[in-house]
Enzyme design. Structure first.
Site, PDB file in Angstrom:
ATOM      1  N   ASP A  94     -60.904  53.704  59.381  1.00 32.14           N
ATOM      2  CA  ASP A  94     -60.682  55.264  59.665  1.00 32.14           C
ATOM      3  C   ASP A  94     -61.279  55.769  58.364  1.00 32.14           C
ATOM      4  O   ASP A  94     -61.929  55.661  57.465  1.00 32.14           O
ATOM      5  CB  ASP A  94     -58.816  54.944  58.865  1.00 32.14           C
ATOM      6  CG  ASP A  94     -58.085  55.628  58.595  1.00 32.14           C
ATOM      7  OD1 ASP A  94     -58.381  57.407  59.626  1.00 32.14           O
ATOM      8  OD2 ASP A  94     -57.019  55.760  57.532  1.00 32.14           O
ATOM      9  N   ASP A 116     -60.172  58.774  55.883  1.00 30.98           N
ATOM     10  CA  ASP A 116     -59.352  58.907  54.059  1.00 30.98           C
ATOM     11  C   ASP A 116     -58.306  57.427  53.917  1.00 30.98           C
ATOM     12  O   ASP A 116     -57.689  56.809  54.563  1.00 30.98           O
ATOM     13  CB  ASP A 116     -57.778  59.766  54.637  1.00 30.98           C
ATOM     14  CG  ASP A 116     -58.373  61.135  54.976  1.00 30.98           C
ATOM     15  OD1 ASP A 116     -59.745  61.384  54.213  1.00 30.98           O
ATOM     16  OD2 ASP A 116     -58.138  61.966  55.766  1.00 30.98           O
ATOM     17  N   ASP A 133     -55.246  52.020  56.441  1.00 31.58           N
ATOM     18  CA  ASP A 133     -55.322  51.738  55.360  1.00 31.58           C
ATOM     19  C   ASP A 133     -53.290  51.932  55.777  1.00 31.58           C
ATOM     20  O   ASP A 133     -53.088  51.920  54.537  1.00 31.58           O
ATOM     21  CB  ASP A 133     -56.158  52.311  54.049  1.00 31.58           C
ATOM     22  CG  ASP A 133     -55.585  54.103  54.832  1.00 31.58           C
ATOM     23  OD1 ASP A 133     -55.235  53.983  56.076  1.00 31.58           O
ATOM     24  OD2 ASP A 133     -55.088  54.529  53.604  1.00 31.58           O
TER      25      ASP A 133
END
Length: 222
Positions: A11, A13, A169
């Site tokens: 991923d 960000d 995240d």
């Protein structure tokens, strides 16, 4: 014997860099002239969601009269202006990428952000020529938690999704990776890190805890 996981898909960000504070700031650039301020408690509700979903949440939270699409252009402008600032990857990202490349592991990015933001971020991080496939929410019909962005990234890398390890995240990201059939690892290195997610196959606090034997399937999920 070959590697169990032949690709690692990141991923963007919160995984490659601590990007969420920038997007939070951009929301306030747009909303403060209207008399609204997005708090930290507000912002956590949109982490991991696509931009249109995030603005729909803002519309309901602040009882905005205009539709979310009314704000997208000004938000896009704010984000791109902020992304022009110097950017830094999270500690440990650069050496991990170098080691994965040395081992012949395919590398990809699967992001819920818009394509222009992804490209600007990777340029700012000096990672724009690093990945074999980069896929954004702009290129798929359904954003995370649907698996589309991960499936397309794996396809472009030429690797079966079950042979991919995904670094995420957020709950939506973990759900997307697992729906694609991937091993989903939660990275808690960013300032906006969520508590350990129960559906993650493995959780690490930072990249110093990334065990390269994962690639061989030697480290089992919890």
């Amino acid at each position: 014997m070959g590697l169990r996981y032949r690709a690692v898909i990141f991923d963007l960000d919160g995984v490659l860099w601590d990007g969420e504070p920038l997007y939070h700031e951009a929301f306030n650039i747009v909303l403060e002239p209207l008399g609204h301020r997005v708090s930290d408690e507000d912002y956590v509700n949109v982490i991991g969601h696509g931009v249109e979903e995030a603005w729909e949440w803002m519309r309901e939270r602040f009882q905005l009269k205009d539709a979310p699409r009314r704000f997208l252009q000004s938000y896009d402008t704010a984000v791109l202006r902020l992304l022009a600032r110097p950017l830094q990857p999270l500690p440990g990202v650069a050496p991990l990428i170098e080691e994965l490349k040395r081992r012949g592991v395919a590398l990809g990015v699967a992001s819920s952000s818009l394509r222009q933001w992804v490209d600007a971020t990777l340029r700012g991080l000096g990672l724009d020529s690093t990945f074999g496939a980069v896929v954004s929410a702009s290129e798929v019909q359904h954003s995370k938690p649907a698996p589309d962005v991960y499936l397309l990234t794996a396809h472009r890398l030429g690797v079966n999704p079950t042979a991919c390890l995904a670094l995420e995240d957020t709950a939506t990201g973990i759900a997307a990776a697992k729906a694609a059939g991937m091993f989903a690892l939660q990275v808690r290195a960013a300032s906006t890190a969520l508590p350990p997610l129960p559906n993650a196959d493995l959780v690490i606090q930072d990249y110093s805890q990334f065990d390269l034997s994962l690639l061989d399937g030697a480290v089992s999920g919890r």
